[in-house]
Design an enzyme around this catalytic site. Structure first.
Site, PDB file in Angstrom:
ATOM      1  N   ASP A  67       0.924  -1.162  -0.063  1.00 59.15           N
ATOM      2  CA  ASP A  67       0.015  -0.315   0.076  1.00 59.15           C
ATOM      3  C   ASP A  67       0.895   1.131  -0.163  1.00 59.15           C
ATOM      4  O   ASP A  67       2.161   1.235   0.286  1.00 59.15           O
ATOM      5  CB  ASP A  67      -1.107   0.118   1.292  1.00 59.15           C
ATOM      6  CG  ASP A  67      -0.235  -0.285   2.551  1.00 59.15           C
ATOM      7  OD1 ASP A  67       1.025  -0.332   2.593  1.00 59.15           O
ATOM      8  OD2 ASP A  67      -0.986  -0.695   3.371  1.00 59.15           O
ATOM      9  N   ASP A 136      -7.541  -3.598  14.668  1.00 60.20           N
ATOM     10  CA  ASP A 136      -8.984  -3.718  14.391  1.00 60.20           C
ATOM     11  C   ASP A 136      -9.039  -4.823  13.228  1.00 60.20           C
ATOM     12  O   ASP A 136     -10.159  -4.969  12.858  1.00 60.20           O
ATOM     13  CB  ASP A 136      -9.482  -2.635  13.819  1.00 60.20           C
ATOM     14  CG  ASP A 136      -8.610  -1.928  12.682  1.00 60.20           C
ATOM     15  OD1 ASP A 136      -7.746  -2.636  12.357  1.00 60.20           O
ATOM     16  OD2 ASP A 136      -9.308  -0.921  12.174  1.00 60.20           O
ATOM     17  N   HIS A 138      -7.457  -4.961  10.534  1.00 62.85           N
ATOM     18  CA  HIS A 138      -7.133  -4.737   9.238  1.00 62.85           C
ATOM     19  C   HIS A 138      -5.638  -5.121   8.506  1.00 62.85           C
ATOM     20  O   HIS A 138      -4.723  -5.540   9.522  1.00 62.85           O
ATOM     21  CB  HIS A 138      -7.003  -3.101   9.161  1.00 62.85           C
ATOM     22  CG  HIS A 138      -5.667  -2.333   9.679  1.00 62.85           C
ATOM     23  ND1 HIS A 138      -6.228  -1.295  10.238  1.00 62.85           N
ATOM     24  CD2 HIS A 138      -4.265  -2.644   9.548  1.00 62.85           C
ATOM     25  CE1 HIS A 138      -4.701  -0.789  10.777  1.00 62.85           C
ATOM     26  NE2 HIS A 138      -3.988  -1.683  10.176  1.00 62.85           N
ATOM     27  N   GLU A 143      -9.649  -1.837   5.924  1.00 65.73           N
ATOM     28  CA  GLU A 143     -10.318  -1.632   7.200  1.00 65.73           C
ATOM     29  C   GLU A 143     -11.538  -2.573   7.397  1.00 65.73           C
ATOM     30  O   GLU A 143     -12.071  -3.017   6.512  1.00 65.73           O
ATOM     31  CB  GLU A 143     -10.617  -0.024   7.480  1.00 65.73           C
ATOM     32  CG  GLU A 143      -9.450   0.767   7.021  1.00 65.73           C
ATOM     33  CD  GLU A 143      -8.610   0.889   8.250  1.00 65.73           C
ATOM     34  OE1 GLU A 143      -8.628  -0.053   9.318  1.00 65.73           O
ATOM     35  OE2 GLU A 143      -7.322   1.754   8.233  1.00 65.73           O
TER      36      GLU A 143
HETATM   37  P1  PGA Z   1       2.228  -2.383  13.196  1.00 65.78           P
HETATM   38  O1  PGA Z   1       0.992  -2.080  12.033  1.00 65.78           O
HETATM   39  O2  PGA Z   1       3.265  -3.448  12.412  1.00 65.78           O
HETATM   40  O3  PGA Z   1       2.867  -1.194  13.494  1.00 65.78           O
HETATM   41  O4  PGA Z   1       1.632  -2.979  14.447  1.00 65.78           O
HETATM   42  C1  PGA Z   1       0.385  -3.422  11.779  1.00 65.78           C
HETATM   43  C2  PGA Z   1      -0.647  -2.817  10.584  1.00 65.78           C
HETATM   44  O5  PGA Z   1      -1.394  -1.935  10.958  1.00 65.78           O
HETATM   45  O6  PGA Z   1      -0.754  -3.542   9.617  1.00 65.78           O
END
Ligand code: PGA
Length: 244
Positions: A67, A136, A138, A143
């Site tokens: 992304d 959450d 995602h 999301e």
């Molecule tokens: P993080 O993020 O590795 O910083 O915990 C994970 C994500 O949001 O995919």
């Protein structure tokens, strides 16, 4: 679904790096789907170390990142392109023209996303997709509520994601409101999916995503249906699930 328990962050990073390294050794021209976020940084460090020791060669590898923020070009220090350069690519021998990240500088969302899907298909699909998981559920910028059938598309960031990411920008107002992300469909088409998770903060979502129902409300839950999905988690992230 295969779950591998690691002692701590370092052990998680090493185990996941081993899986990526095996992929590249088995197929030197592998297509790696890579991810940003804090979790994969230790994996990249480990792979750089093995590269420096001559144990792994990235000269034929293609990378396709998950992304990018819409509106940020490569040189912006919060773009995911920049993140990948700083945390991984500038230390290894991957070819510049084999690095792919959605083009955040293209304001035409439809064109930017279609181009990205074309890149994935032209590369022959993704051999191994690396993923983190949001609190959450995602994956990428998909999301809760994201349709399972979407390929690369433009998303509006949720308030909680903007809030979580503002620490990297001068102020909340500077956080882009949209992103281009591979969709769940693009992720599910990868031949292997490798997720990493560490820390107590991820324990609830790991239980919900992989021991609860498959639902768009928890985007990562769809990975239960993937034919070759591996989760490498540290003891804290796996503390709420029973492993036999
Ligand atoms: P993080 O993020 O590795 O910083 O915990 C994970 C994500 O949001 O995919």
């Amino acid at each position: 679904m295969k779950i591998i328990k690691a002692k701590d962050y370092k052990d998680m990073s090493r185990k996941a790096a081993n899986i990526i390294s095996a992929q590249v050794i088995m197929k030197p021209h592998a297509v790696l789907g890579l991810a940003t976020g804090s979790t994969p940084v230790g994996i990249y460090k480990q792979l750089i170390d093995w590269y420096n020791k001559g144990d792994i060669d990235f000269s034929e590898v293609t990378s396709i990142n998950l992304d990018e923020y819409r509106g940020l070009d490569h040189n912006h220090n919060q773009s995911y392109w920049y993140f990948m350069q700083e945390n991984f690519f500038k230390y290894i021998n991957i070819r510049e023209d084999s690095i792919n990240v959605p083009d955040g500088s293209n304001p035409d969302a439809k064109q930017a996303c279609e181009e990205y899907e074309n890149i994935i298909h032209a590369a022959g699909g993704i051999d191994l997709q690396l993923l983190g998981i949001g609190n959450d559920g995602h994956i990428g910028f998909n999301e809760p509520g994201a349709a399972f059938e979407l390929a690369t598309h433009c998303v509006d960031l949720t308030e909680s994601t903007i809030e979580a990411n503002k620490r990297f920008f001068g102020s909340k107002d500077e956080v882009p409101r949209q992103a281009y992300t591979m969709g769940i469909k693009s992720i599910m088409q990868a031949r292997k999916v490798l997720m990493v998770a560490n820390g107590k903060g991820k324990a609830d979502i790991i239980k919900k995503a992989f021991f609860g129902p498959v639902t768009p409300e928890v985007p990562a839950s769809i990975l239960q249906m993937h034919p070759d999905f591996t989760l490498v988690g540290d003891e804290e992230a796996l503390s709420k699930i029973e492993l036999d």
